[in-house]
Design an enzyme around this catalytic site. Structure first.
Site, PDB file in Angstrom:
ATOM      1  N   ASP A 232       0.837  -1.196   0.000  1.00  0.00           N
ATOM      2  CA  ASP A 232       0.000   0.000   0.000  1.00  0.00           C
ATOM      3  C   ASP A 232       0.880   1.257   0.000  1.00  0.00           C
ATOM      4  O   ASP A 232       1.866   1.329   0.750  1.00  0.00           O
ATOM      5  CB  ASP A 232      -0.857  -0.026   1.280  1.00  0.00           C
ATOM      6  CG  ASP A 232      -1.839   1.111   1.355  1.00  0.00           C
ATOM      7  OD1 ASP A 232      -2.740   1.147   0.508  1.00  0.00           O
ATOM      8  OD2 ASP A 232      -1.713   1.954   2.260  1.00  0.00           O
ATOM      9  N   GLU A 292       1.384  -0.518  -5.108  1.00  0.00           N
ATOM     10  CA  GLU A 292       0.452   0.577  -5.421  1.00  0.00           C
ATOM     11  C   GLU A 292       1.320   1.769  -5.790  1.00  0.00           C
ATOM     12  O   GLU A 292       1.718   2.565  -4.952  1.00  0.00           O
ATOM     13  CB  GLU A 292      -0.431   0.919  -4.218  1.00  0.00           C
ATOM     14  CG  GLU A 292      -1.550   1.856  -4.640  1.00  0.00           C
ATOM     15  CD  GLU A 292      -2.113   2.740  -3.532  1.00  0.00           C
ATOM     16  OE1 GLU A 292      -3.075   3.466  -3.808  1.00  0.00           O
ATOM     17  OE2 GLU A 292      -1.571   2.727  -2.413  1.00  0.00           O
TER      18      GLU A 292
HETATM   19  C1  NOJ Z   1      -4.169   3.309  -0.634  1.00  0.00           C
HETATM   20  C2  NOJ Z   1      -5.372   2.434  -0.451  1.00  0.00           C
HETATM   21  O1  NOJ Z   1      -5.642   1.774  -1.647  1.00  0.00           O
HETATM   22  C3  NOJ Z   1      -6.486   3.327  -0.002  1.00  0.00           C
HETATM   23  O2  NOJ Z   1      -7.721   2.677  -0.001  1.00  0.00           O
HETATM   24  C4  NOJ Z   1      -6.134   3.851   1.365  1.00  0.00           C
HETATM   25  O3  NOJ Z   1      -7.113   4.772   1.777  1.00  0.00           O
HETATM   26  C5  NOJ Z   1      -4.769   4.543   1.351  1.00  0.00           C
HETATM   27  N1  NOJ Z   1      -3.772   3.821   0.619  1.00  0.00           N
HETATM   28  C6  NOJ Z   1      -4.254   4.699   2.750  1.00  0.00           C
HETATM   29  O4  NOJ Z   1      -3.833   3.464   3.239  1.00  0.00           O
END
Ligand code: NOJ
Length: 571
Positions: A232, A292
């Site tokens: 993430d 991500e």
């Molecule tokens: C990216 C995640 O995909 C999202 O849903 C989240 O709110 C943020 N990171 C914070 O962890």
């Protein structure tokens, strides 16, 4: 439900008798070209709150997921990425983790996880966990200790700084979820840094104790049988220790804050050292790291693969998701760019933070055809696709209509410009019964009316459905070497309406023709320079009803938003 599964199973047996022979069936296999399991796998993101509710409390759970593995197997999913299911106060619906080595009671127990892992193994489905690496919940014991005093053992596990003056945060950095990224904590008289919500304090990755604790988390899950992590918010791991102000641009964002470039608090070079080390740990378990990664260009994407391909195996190409219209030339350019990257491409068209592809590309009239068209695109490109649950049904976004219904805090803060992400996180649509068969209780988010037609049970009986198309296409993808491993060759690059390409692997060539326009198109191909000697294609899959078995390469007719995939002879 049973009936629709049986139907799906029958359909598979009919169309792809060879489908039991998959790479995923041999966990550690690497083929002659050196491909790894994650290059041949189809990944499927599921949001645990919304996938299947086994105890009917309105929120999905691990036993619910376990009960749907037959469906996922029949769909030909090889790995599921489960969005966070760890204990959490749920401010950010699980992305605020208060214990990395447990399961939130609302989703079940560790025993349920072990059961799910064992069942998934039986189904040859791997499990990928979400690794919330940048921040914890403010309720994590590390943070509770950290904020308790300036001399606490965990004080330096987070980023604490003095303000510039009374009521003045240390610098101008903004939270991506609105307003200052600094929160004053009166108990110790300092500010802590949070790139996301106030309740999500950033970990201090410059502290080796943080690194060790977080690396141990991955080892702990590998031992429990997981096959990798989706990392993430990797972009945000490090911040400039001098806290230099970010450059401000003209204008304001959806929260009314000044626009700025996150130059000093994102994508700092230090993060690559962490990724290299995490990769070493992952390699010990033949695991995959998915990122991500919100990159702006291919150079940035390449950095995530690592100079020696020793960082993330699958940094997601979100640039692809920014091609938000059915434009062959824009897709061609983006595919070409990713094809030039130094690692294996990773395609995504939707996720829990992005408006569903059904709405982003749909024109309101041909949405089902367009859903198939998009599948025809990202499931036939060279690379690993990551599906989002319900995409295979043509599930649509169901945005809240009133501010008081919004669950996602950014939707409350930014309403009405920013409605939050509830719309893309609604319950999976299993059948036509109330709540789409997800739960007998009112679910945490409402399903859209379209669940009555767009659900697993009815679509599995309908050969013209989006689900049927996905099933055929995923089966084909798993059994066709050219689609799995073949190189990508762009064709007819000046065609403004039709996106076409070849996938070529040794003696096999597959032609993909995608009509992105509202009118019927006849595409013609001269493939001699690509080593294709024949003048006809053998149809493998096409959206038009009654498509001929053979099609002449001089005139392949594709209906509006139609897909044609055919085998051609030659190299
Ligand atoms: C990216 C995640 O995909 C999202 O849903 C989240 O709110 C943020 N990171 C914070 O962890």
């Amino acid at each position: 439900m049973r009936n629709s599964f049986a139907l799906l199973a029958g359909l598979f047996a009919l169309i792809v008798p060879q489908f039991t022979l998959t790479a995923a069936a041999q966990p550690h296999s690497v083929d002659a070209e050196g491909h790894q399991w994650w290059q041949h796998a189809v990944f499927y993101e599921l949001y645990p709150r919304s996938f299947a509710d086994s105890n009917n409390d309105g929120i999905g759970d691990l036993n619910g997921i376990a009960s749907k593995l037959d469906y996922l197997k029949q769909l030909r999913v090889d790995a599921i990425w489960i969005s966070p299911c760890y204990p959490s106060p749920q401010v950010d619906f699980g992305y605020d983790v208060s214990d990395y080595e447990n399961i939130d009671p609302m989703y079940g127990t560790l025993k349920d996880f072990d059961h799910l892992a064992a069942e998934a193994k039986q189904h040859n489905i791997r499990i990928i966990m979400d690794y919330v690496i940048n921040h914890t919940s403010d309720q994590h014991t590390w943070f509770l200790d950290s904020r308790s005093s300036r001399t606490a053992a965990h004080r330096d596990w987070y980023i604490w700084r003095d303000g510039k003056g009374p009521d003045q945060p240390p610098n101008n950095w903004l939270s991506t979820f609105g307003h200052s990224a600094w929160k004053f904590d009166p108990k110790t008289g300092q500010y802590y840094y949070h790139f996301f919500y106030v309740e999500q304090p950033d970990l201090n990755w410059r502290n080796p104790e943080v690194e060790k604790a977080m690396f141990d988390v991955t080892r702990w899950w590998y031992k429990r049988g997981v096959s990798g992590f989706r990392l993430d918010a990797v972009d945000t791991l490090f911040e400039d220790p001098n806290l230099t102000d970010n450059p401000v641009r003209p204008g304001t964002n959806q929260f009314g804050d000044p626009e700025m470039d996150n130059k000093y608090n994102t994508k700092l070079p230090e993060l690559h050292g962490v990724l290299r080390d995490l990769r070493k740990v992952a390699d010990e378990s033949n695991a995959v790291l998915i990122g991500e990664t919100w990159t702006n260009d291919i150079a940035e994407l390449n950095r995530y693969y690592g100079e020696h391909n020793d960082e993330l195996q699958l940094p997601m190409d979100f640039m692809f998701t920014t091609v938000n219209k059915l434009s062959p030339s824009d897709f061609r350019a983006q595919i070409a760019a990713v094809e030039s990257a130094s690692g294996w491409p990773t395609y995504v068209i939707s996720n829990h933070d992005i408006i569903r592809s059904y709405n982003r590309y749909g024109d309101g009239q041909h949405n089902d055809a367009i859903a198939k068209l998009m599948a025809g695109l990202y499931l036939t490109l060279r690379g690993t696709p990551i599906m989002y649950y319900g995409e295979e049904l043509g599930m649509e976004n169901n945005d809240p209509k009133r501010k008081e219904d919004v669950k996602d805090p950014i939707g409350q803060l930014g309403w009405p410009k920013q409605k939050g992400r509830d719309g893309e996180r609604t319950p999976m649509q299993w059948n036509g019964s109330p709540n789409a068969g997800f739960s007998t209780t009112k679910p945490w988010l409402p399903v859209p009316e379209s669940y009555k037609t767009h659900n697993v049970a009815s679509e599995s009986k309908d050969p013209s459905s989006v689900l049927y198309f996905y099933i055929h296409l995923l089966a084909l993808r798993h059994s066709n070497r050219a689609l799995l491993d073949g190189k990508y060759i762009a064709l007819n690059e000046n065609d403004p309406n039709v996106l076409s390409y070849l996938r070529q692997y040794r003696g096999e060539s597959v032609l993909v023709v995608l009509n992105m326009s509202t009118s019927e198109q006849k595409a013609s191909f001269d493939l001699k320079s690509n080593g294709v000697s024949g003048t006809e294609a053998t149809t493998l899959l096409a959206t038009a009803g009654g498509q001929a078995k053979q099609a002449s390469l001089s005139a392949i007719t594709v209906e509006p938003f139609g897909v044609y995939i055919g085998q051609v002879s030659g190299r």
